[in-house]
Write an enzyme that holds these catalytic residues in place. Sequence first.
Site, PDB file in Angstrom:
ATOM      1  N   LYS A  26       0.838  -1.422  -0.249  1.00 35.27           N
ATOM      2  CA  LYS A  26       0.016  -0.388  -0.326  1.00 35.27           C
ATOM      3  C   LYS A  26       0.658   1.383  -0.307  1.00 35.27           C
ATOM      4  CE  LYS A  26      -3.712  -1.100   2.090  1.00 35.27           C
ATOM      5  NZ  LYS A  26      -3.994  -0.786   3.733  1.00 35.27           N
ATOM      6  N   GLY A 105      -5.310 -11.259   6.830  1.00 37.52           N
ATOM      7  CA  GLY A 105      -5.346 -10.993   8.739  1.00 37.52           C
ATOM      8  C   GLY A 105      -4.822 -10.178   9.268  1.00 37.52           C
ATOM      9  N   MET A 107      -4.734  -5.942  10.511  1.00 35.07           N
ATOM     10  CA  MET A 107      -5.306  -5.097  11.077  1.00 35.07           C
ATOM     11  C   MET A 107      -6.003  -4.113  10.286  1.00 35.07           C
ATOM     12  SD  MET A 107      -4.310  -1.739  13.018  1.00 35.07           S
ATOM     13  CE  MET A 107      -4.812  -0.557  12.179  1.00 35.07           C
ATOM     14  N   ARG A 352      -3.454  -1.227  -6.231  1.00 39.34           N
ATOM     15  CA  ARG A 352      -2.657  -2.820  -6.295  1.00 39.34           C
ATOM     16  C   ARG A 352      -3.561  -3.495  -7.472  1.00 39.34           C
ATOM     17  NH1 ARG A 352      -5.457  -4.919  -1.012  1.00 39.34           N
ATOM     18  NH2 ARG A 352      -7.785  -4.409  -1.007  1.00 39.34           N
ATOM     19  N   HIS A 468      -5.352 -44.580  -4.661  1.00 36.85           N
ATOM     20  CA  HIS A 468      -5.917 -45.256  -5.924  1.00 36.85           C
ATOM     21  C   HIS A 468      -7.049 -44.633  -5.823  1.00 36.85           C
ATOM     22  CE1 HIS A 468      -8.491 -47.708  -7.899  1.00 36.85           C
ATOM     23  NE2 HIS A 468      -7.610 -48.793  -8.471  1.00 36.85           N
ATOM     24  N   ARG A 574       0.508 -46.907 -17.618  1.00 34.98           N
ATOM     25  CA  ARG A 574       0.347 -48.317 -16.108  1.00 34.98           C
ATOM     26  C   ARG A 574      -0.406 -49.527 -16.864  1.00 34.98           C
ATOM     27  NH1 ARG A 574      -0.430 -43.234 -12.413  1.00 34.98           N
ATOM     28  NH2 ARG A 574       1.066 -42.626 -11.230  1.00 34.98           N
ATOM     29  N   ARG A 630       4.588 -49.164 -18.907  1.00 34.90           N
ATOM     30  CA  ARG A 630       5.596 -49.633 -17.879  1.00 34.90           C
ATOM     31  C   ARG A 630       5.166 -50.945 -17.714  1.00 34.90           C
ATOM     32  NH1 ARG A 630       4.702 -47.465 -12.617  1.00 34.90           N
ATOM     33  NH2 ARG A 630       2.450 -48.457 -12.104  1.00 34.90           N
ATOM     34  N   GLU A 758      12.960 -44.585  -8.483  1.00 34.09           N
ATOM     35  CA  GLU A 758      11.731 -44.643  -7.474  1.00 34.09           C
ATOM     36  C   GLU A 758      12.053 -45.129  -6.191  1.00 34.09           C
ATOM     37  OE1 GLU A 758       7.445 -45.784  -8.920  1.00 34.09           O
ATOM     38  OE2 GLU A 758       9.203 -47.755 -10.043  1.00 34.09           O
ATOM     39  N   SER A 777      12.742 -42.206 -16.124  1.00 36.37           N
ATOM     40  CA  SER A 777      11.621 -41.600 -15.300  1.00 36.37           C
ATOM     41  C   SER A 777      11.365 -42.102 -13.742  1.00 36.37           C
ATOM     42  CB  SER A 777      10.368 -42.373 -16.008  1.00 36.37           C
ATOM     43  OG  SER A 777       9.610 -41.613 -15.914  1.00 36.37           O
ATOM     44  N   GLY A 779       9.791 -41.742 -11.006  1.00 36.32           N
ATOM     45  CA  GLY A 779       8.662 -41.562  -9.884  1.00 36.32           C
ATOM     46  C   GLY A 779       8.855 -41.357  -8.932  1.00 36.32           C
ATOM     47  N   ASN A 781       6.644 -40.544  -6.806  1.00 40.36           N
ATOM     48  CA  ASN A 781       5.274 -41.219  -5.491  1.00 40.36           C
ATOM     49  C   ASN A 781       6.138 -42.037  -4.433  1.00 40.36           C
ATOM     50  OD1 ASN A 781       3.972 -39.170  -7.804  1.00 40.36           O
ATOM     51  ND2 ASN A 781       2.953 -41.344  -8.282  1.00 40.36           N
ATOM     52  N   ASP A 782       6.829 -43.312  -5.393  1.00 42.11           N
ATOM     53  CA  ASP A 782       7.790 -44.592  -4.351  1.00 42.11           C
ATOM     54  C   ASP A 782       8.151 -43.322  -4.119  1.00 42.11           C
ATOM     55  OD1 ASP A 782       5.939 -46.234  -4.578  1.00 42.11           O
ATOM     56  OD2 ASP A 782       5.945 -46.750  -6.458  1.00 42.11           O
ATOM     57  N   CYS A 844       8.124 -39.150 -13.699  1.00 47.54           N
ATOM     58  CA  CYS A 844       6.291 -39.593 -14.104  1.00 47.54           C
ATOM     59  C   CYS A 844       5.144 -39.478 -12.643  1.00 47.54           C
ATOM     60  CB  CYS A 844       5.804 -40.793 -15.020  1.00 47.54           C
ATOM     61  SG  CYS A 844       6.754 -42.120 -13.997  1.00 47.54           S
TER      62      CYS A 844
HETATM   63  C1  PEP Z   1       5.810 -43.352  -8.938  1.00 50.57           C
HETATM   64  O1  PEP Z   1       5.981 -44.040  -8.139  1.00 50.57           O
HETATM   65  O2  PEP Z   1       5.921 -42.286  -8.623  1.00 50.57           O
HETATM   66  C2  PEP Z   1       4.920 -43.872 -10.079  1.00 50.57           C
HETATM   67  C3  PEP Z   1       5.080 -43.538 -11.407  1.00 50.57           C
HETATM   68  O3  PEP Z   1       4.444 -45.313 -10.223  1.00 50.57           O
HETATM   69  P1  PEP Z   1       3.407 -44.832  -9.320  1.00 50.57           P
HETATM   70  O4  PEP Z   1       2.432 -43.853  -9.133  1.00 50.57           O
HETATM   71  O5  PEP Z   1       2.739 -46.317 -10.122  1.00 50.57           O
HETATM   72  O6  PEP Z   1       4.036 -46.795  -8.319  1.00 50.57           O
HETATM   73 MG    MG Z   2       5.868 -45.909  -8.245  1.00 48.90          MG
END
Ligand code: PEP
Ligand code: MG
Length: 892
Positions: A26, A105, A107, A352, A468, A574, A630, A758, A777, A779, A781-782, A844
């Site tokens: 401001k 948040g 004053m 702004r 899942h 997959r 895969r 992964e 690639s 992975g 997530n794992d 991925c």
């Molecule tokens: C991962 O593990 O990032 C992945 C892409 O494989 P999935 O989620 O099928 O285990």
């Molecule tokens: Mg995986």
Amino acid sequence: MTQWVFTFGDGKAEGQSSMRDLLGGKGANLAEMSNMGLPVPPGFTITTEACIWYYANGRSYPAELKAQVETGLAQIGTLTGKVFGDAANPLLVSVRSGARASMPGMMDTILNLGLNDVTVAALGQGSGDERFAYDSYRRFIQMYSNVVLDVDHHNFEDILEIYKERKGLTLDTDLSAADWKHLVGEYKRRVEEETGSPFPQDPREQLWGAMGAVFSSWMNQRAITYRRLHAIPESWGTAVNVQAMVFGNMGETSATGVAFTRNPSTGAKELYGEFLINAQGEDVVAGIRTPQNITEIARINAGSDKPSMETALPEVYQQFIAVAATLEKHYRDMQDLEFTVERGKLWMLQTRNGKRTAKASLRIAVELANEGLLTREEAVSRVEPSSLDQLLHPTIDPKAERRVLATGLPASPGAAQGEIVFNSDEAEAMKAGGHKVILVRVETSPEDIHGMHAAEGILTTRGGMTSHAAVVARGMGKPCVSGAGTLRVDYQAQTMSIAGKVLRKGDVITIDGSTGQVLLGEVPMLQPELSGEFSTLMGWADGFRRLKVRTNAETPADARAAVEFGAEGIGLCRTEHMFFDEERIVAMREMILANDEDGRRAALAKLLPMQRSDFVELFEIMAGLPVTIRLLDPPLHEFLPHTDAEIAEVAAAMGADPKKLKARAEELHEVNPMLGFRGCRLAVAYPEIAEMQARAIFEAAVIAGRKSGKPVVPEVMVPLVSIKAELDLVKARIVAMAEAVMKETGASLDYIVGTMIELPRAALQAGKIAESAEFFSFGTNDLTQTTYGISRDDAASFLNPYINKGIISIDPFVSLDQEGVGELVQIAADRGRKTRPDIKLGICGEHGGDPPSIHFCERVGLDYVSCSPFRVPIARLAAAQAALGKAAAGQA
Ligand code: PEP
Ligand code: MG
């Protein structure tokens, strides 16, 4: 000497817009507007550094501050011809907070500061309006007492209501000067009762009290929470703006209002705003009086019978639209303005960059570029990639009332509504009967695929962002809320309950997969529309990005959707997801439960033609674009039969004894399935599975290549490798199968074999693994699961306290932990490239569609990201911004 105070007003300022860190948003913009010669009431900004000093020194002020504030007050006095605290000609000021980033948040504003029992009389005389003076005074007492002295509003509201009732008055405007005078007395008495001290009469005491309240509000709970949610560092501090009061409530030629220079919901180039004649700032937002339109065209469109500013105050209106245009051009963005008109004179109180919807954001960026105000690079950088979600899915009408039952994880964006149904067969049957349903499960499993397909949206009470349900729903582009742990599902009773409220099958709920909310009943929704600006901006983005964007897809529908959204290949197919279908799952179970190789080969023979035809279709849809397939990676528990009926079905198909089969299924039961018999471990134990899949891939490549005339270059990916020898063993079978298929068909085949990275061991051993792998690639997530040792399916229940306590700022399954998991990615990329300089690198995991993670992928120099179809546009835009950001950093 440190300068703690920066003055502005009368066409000049000590600050400017680039000093946002020091002056807050401001303050910096007030200085900028002054420098531009726009009408800004004079004032000064106390810097954020003073706030930092305040906290570093036990909530006290730097020694020089007092004198600098006095100089600031004197300067405002000179410019306005008034004196702060003077009995005859008093200067009144407003005090407002202003951090670097706008922070709701913090004053609220305090107006009319400087009023007391003496100056109020002078204000009455000076303005010639005693009623106005006492009305201003009572507003000030209420505001100040609430914000600074912590006296609740209801104290004052009660007094006012009782008084009006006693006098038989309805509207505030019915009250006379004498009424307000009387009420001021009552208000002051109440303050003394509540606080034990009289209401401060000394304007300087008022001013320091207000400044202290602004600084203190930096550490109030609301501000702390807001900062945590928006990753705003505590160390920034806030500035304080003290500014001469101007009055919008001085009669019919006075007014106050707010406006956007373009429509913030559609982006249309039209001034959009509201104002009120004879009113002060808080009246516009308080909703007591209906505000009036600013332009005549907006008034006509709204069907309002109250005059617009264009007709009521035509001269000021002309001046205002000129100022609005100047500001938009100067800031090169849509502006959100606050203004006051005092007896026919326009004053600008704030400018702004305006908040806007995703749709407006796209249109404004494209139009500003077309108008020459922005470069295309800047236009691309202006749109928040994740906001595109709003454009691709139905969303809840922002005006709708939300009756929130529970909040889970925002697992797959978009909103959906329908009747609750607790099992997938029923979901399918009800859909066939013309109903819209929401599938509600504790968790979903592969057997729920048909139910998920039939449902409008999915709600689970367990599971995280990579469970899942979440992964499959995102792939399908269906809204999903996962892990709504406060809901109790009782399959037996067919009910879902929360805090004593019981919902039954058939009751309607709405889920908002973008916020994780579960709402009661039907809620109005907005349907997605892709505008011309969308494709224009995406086209520009494509021209700037280096990273390729692929998709995670295994069904033809997903692949087609992804291509429509601009996917440049499949980064992860997959294959285990291709067996969720009811017919196929039996053959899959046969294969898993077979006692010996012969049994497995018999089941595999049933699966081969299905796999082959799936691959042919995918290759055809992708028409020459790269496709990474895969090999099977089934967490066994997702595929094992559970009920006696399922066991009987598989036993019949295999010609086996159900009892023996049940025993075998029990044998295969794992304590930690996600760390169990998964990925390449399956292919190591039973190479015939990898062989069948390789055969299906290569035969499909030959068929699709012959059909389309375009050679298909499959990329075969081996999952969950941690040891080079695992990959070598599986790769040998793949290569042998390619040779065999070439020999059998007489076709020549181009293909590459690579692996997922992964597991931490794979990342560390990437140098060796790259001797065999032609691509990696990631992975993630794992890799996140195994680096942290956090179960991706159970994390939701214990990650929240970590986030609430500030141990982590965001769920690492949503946004890549760049420090830890990222370090492993960097190590693997470096070591892989060292062994094989042209190794192809992609990601991925779900992070492939997350903008901050995509910036990380750009920095590491990956070749592509792969994400679910509906995130492809987000990834394209984020990849462009990442490339542009890197280029800018390189120039700096
Ligand atoms: C991962 O593990 O990032 C992945 C892409 O494989 P999935 O989620 O099928 O285990
Ligand atoms: Mg995986």
